[in-house]
Design a protein around this motif. Structure first.
Motif, short mmCIF file in Angstrom:
data_model
loop_
_atom_site.label_atom_id
_atom_site.label_comp_id
_atom_site.label_asym_id
_atom_site.label_seq_id
_atom_site.Cartn_x
_atom_site.Cartn_y
_atom_site.Cartn_z
N THR A 114 0.81 -1.23 0.00
CA THR A 114 0.00 0.00 0.00
C THR A 114 0.84 1.28 0.00
OG1 THR A 114 -0.33 0.25 2.42
CG2 THR A 114 -1.85 -1.22 1.24
N LEU A 115 2.10 1.18 -0.41
CA LEU A 115 2.93 2.39 -0.56
C LEU A 115 2.64 3.07 -1.90
CD1 LEU A 115 6.33 1.07 0.84
CD2 LEU A 115 4.65 2.53 1.99
N LEU A 116 2.11 2.31 -2.84
CA LEU A 116 1.62 2.84 -4.11
C LEU A 116 0.24 2.25 -4.37
CD1 LEU A 116 4.63 2.49 -6.61
CD2 LEU A 116 3.71 4.62 -5.68
N PHE A 117 -0.53 2.92 -5.20
CA PHE A 117 -1.84 2.40 -5.57
C PHE A 117 -1.88 2.18 -7.08
CE2 PHE A 117 -2.66 4.81 -1.66
CZ PHE A 117 -3.15 3.77 -0.88
N PRO A 118 -2.57 1.14 -7.51
CA PRO A 118 -2.60 0.82 -8.94
C PRO A 118 -3.35 1.86 -9.75
CG PRO A 118 -4.08 -0.63 -7.72
CD PRO A 118 -3.31 0.15 -6.70
N THR A 119 -2.95 2.00 -11.00
CA THR A 119 -3.68 2.85 -11.94
C THR A 119 -4.97 2.17 -12.37
OG1 THR A 119 -1.55 3.70 -12.74
CG2 THR A 119 -3.50 4.14 -14.09
N LYS A 120 -4.87 0.86 -12.58
CA LYS A 120 -6.03 0.03 -12.90
C LYS A 120 -5.91 -1.28 -12.13
CE LYS A 120 -6.50 1.67 -17.70
NZ LYS A 120 -6.47 1.24 -19.13
N GLY A 121 -7.05 -1.95 -11.96
CA GLY A 121 -7.04 -3.24 -11.28
C GLY A 121 -7.14 -3.11 -9.78
N GLN A 122 -7.07 -4.25 -9.09
CA GLN A 122 -7.19 -4.23 -7.64
C GLN A 122 -6.42 -5.38 -7.02
OE1 GLN A 122 -11.32 -4.71 -6.51
NE2 GLN A 122 -11.68 -6.36 -7.97
N ILE A 123 -6.15 -5.22 -5.72
CA ILE A 123 -5.50 -6.26 -4.92
C ILE A 123 -6.47 -6.64 -3.82
CG2 ILE A 123 -3.50 -6.85 -3.50
CD1 ILE A 123 -2.00 -4.56 -4.92
N LEU A 124 -6.74 -7.94 -3.69
CA LEU A 124 -7.73 -8.43 -2.73
C LEU A 124 -7.07 -9.33 -1.70
CD1 LEU A 124 -10.52 -9.48 -5.28
CD2 LEU A 124 -10.26 -7.26 -4.14
N TRP A 125 -7.46 -9.14 -0.44
CA TRP A 125 -7.08 -10.06 0.64
C TRP A 125 -8.35 -10.75 1.11
CZ3 TRP A 125 -2.93 -12.33 2.58
CH2 TRP A 125 -3.07 -13.01 3.80
N GLU A 180 -11.43 -9.11 -0.27
CA GLU A 180 -11.73 -7.70 0.00
C GLU A 180 -10.57 -6.83 -0.46
OE1 GLU A 180 -13.77 -6.54 3.64
OE2 GLU A 180 -13.64 -8.62 4.33
N ASP A 181 -10.92 -5.69 -1.03
CA ASP A 181 -9.92 -4.75 -1.55
C ASP A 181 -9.04 -4.24 -0.41
OD1 ASP A 181 -8.60 -2.37 -2.59
OD2 ASP A 181 -10.04 -2.47 -4.25
N ILE A 182 -7.71 -4.31 -0.59
CA ILE A 182 -6.81 -3.91 0.49
C ILE A 182 -6.90 -2.41 0.77
CG2 ILE A 182 -5.24 -5.84 0.05
CD1 ILE A 182 -3.28 -3.81 -1.19
N GLN A 183 -7.31 -1.61 -0.23
CA GLN A 183 -7.48 -0.18 0.01
C GLN A 183 -8.64 0.07 0.97
OE1 GLN A 183 -7.11 2.56 -3.34
NE2 GLN A 183 -6.34 0.89 -4.61
N VAL A 184 -9.66 -0.77 0.87
CA VAL A 184 -10.81 -0.65 1.77
C VAL A 184 -10.45 -1.17 3.15
CG1 VAL A 184 -13.20 -1.38 2.18
CG2 VAL A 184 -12.44 -0.80 -0.14
N LEU A 185 -9.70 -2.27 3.21
CA LEU A 185 -9.30 -2.85 4.49
C LEU A 185 -8.36 -1.93 5.26
CD1 LEU A 185 -8.65 -6.56 3.45
CD2 LEU A 185 -10.52 -5.72 4.90
N GLY A 186 -7.51 -1.21 4.55
CA GLY A 186 -6.63 -0.22 5.17
C GLY A 186 -5.76 -0.79 6.27
N ALA A 187 -5.90 -0.24 7.49
CA ALA A 187 -5.06 -0.63 8.62
C ALA A 187 -5.22 -2.10 8.98
CB ALA A 187 -5.37 0.25 9.83
N GLU A 188 -6.41 -2.65 8.76
CA GLU A 188 -6.63 -4.07 9.05
C GLU A 188 -5.72 -4.94 8.19
OE1 GLU A 188 -10.19 -7.45 8.80
OE2 GLU A 188 -10.69 -5.31 8.53
N TYR A 189 -5.58 -4.59 6.92
CA TYR A 189 -4.68 -5.33 6.03
C TYR A 189 -3.23 -5.14 6.45
CZ TYR A 189 -1.91 -6.31 1.83
OH TYR A 189 -0.95 -6.76 0.96
N ARG A 190 -2.85 -3.90 6.73
CA ARG A 190 -1.46 -3.64 7.11
C ARG A 190 -1.08 -4.34 8.40
NH1 ARG A 190 -2.87 1.17 4.50
NH2 ARG A 190 -3.69 2.13 6.39
#
Length: 283
Positions: free
Chosen positions: A48-59, A62-72
């Motif tokens: 999460t130091l960079l964010f994609p231009t397209k696409g997504q990363i899921l844990w 669930e999208d890691i951008q939505v999970l935020g601190a929980e993912y980290r």
């Protein structure tokens, strides 16, 4: 499970990675490619130091951008350039790192002592880190990355600059720590992952080239790697992989589709495959 779905990262008109899709389950993954191929870009997006231009990363879907601190909180990360306070002991530095991660105080001391033993620093835990040599600071970095008992451990060029003996120690340590977690090790040094990674990920032309076992990657070059005496003039269609010492002196390892005159077929290794895949010298 960690999923990367159609990931693209651009910087203006430059495309660092394009349409990358991967699935990670527990085990060791080697992210192997030359410098500039996009390894660090992917690592930074996974952390999460960079964010994609397209696409997504899921844990776990669930999208890691939505999970935020929980993912980290599930993530352990060792940067290529591990920074530390040289006047701290490794024990002090781990306590400091644990406080930054908000790990409960009642859990800290036992976890730190166990990690110091795991990384082989128990006997020097009270020496200032400025006295450390070789890969000892990197071992502290591994301990820091493991403080939160991560489900996802990401290591970016962890053996860069280390002596061969320390690299072997580091590989053994990573293997011991893998367990039931996902370990992603980014490197351009083939020997770092050849024996410990179950899957090798390669990028070429900023796209995914393969995600496969070392054995299957090597198999595509089986019967095409030959050994020739040093000084042999290469014919068209013959590509020099490497030079090295053989039983009778210097030899050439050559990739070609037709057996060369005076050549002996040899078993292809991951280094041969790496050099063959990136033989143009471009990522």
């Amino acid at each position: 499970m960690l999923s990367v779905e159609h990931l693209t990262k651009t910087y203006g008109k430059f495309t660092a990675l394009e349409d990358i899709s991967l699935t990670f389950t527990p085990g060791v993954y080697g992210l192997l490619a030359p410098n500039g191929a996009g390894k660090t870009t992917l690592i930074k997006m996974l952390t999460t130091l960079l964010f994609p231009t397209k696409g997504q990363i899921l844990w776990e879907g669930e999208d890691i951008q939505v999970l935020g601190a929980e993912y980290r909180g599930l993530l352990g990360y060792l940067l290529q350039q591990f920074g530390y306070y040289p006047n701290y002991t490794s024990r002090q530095f781990l306590r400091y790192a644990a406080a930054l991660q908000c790990i409960p105080r009642r859990e800290v001391d036992g976890r730190i002592e166990a990690l110091l033993e795991t990384v082989g620093l128990g006997d020097v835990a009270d020496e200032k880190m400025k006295k450390f040599s070789g890969g000892m600071p990197q071992r502290v970095g591994i301990a820091v990355a493991m403080l939160n008992d991560p489900k996802l451990l990401i290591l970016d060029e962890p053996t860069a600059g280390l002596a061969p003996r320390e690299r072997v120690r580091f590989r053994n340590l990573i293997h011991a720590l893998s367990g039931e977690r996902i370990v992603i090790l980014s490197t351009h040094i083939v020997s770092d992952i050849e024996t410990i990674a179950g899957q090798i990920i390669m990028f070429k032309d900023h796209r995914l080239y393969c995600c496969d076992s070392p054995a299957r990657i090597c198999a595509q070059f089986q019967g095409r790697v030959f050994q020739l005496p040093a000084g042999t003039a290469l014919a068209p269609g013959q590509f020099l992989l490497s030079e090295g010492q053989g039983e009778d002196g210097l030899v050439l390892r050559v990739l070609c589709d037709t057996p060369p005159i005076g050549g002996a077929m040899v078993t292809s290794g991951l280094e041969d495959a790496f050099l063959a895949i990136y033989r143009e010298g471009q990522p």
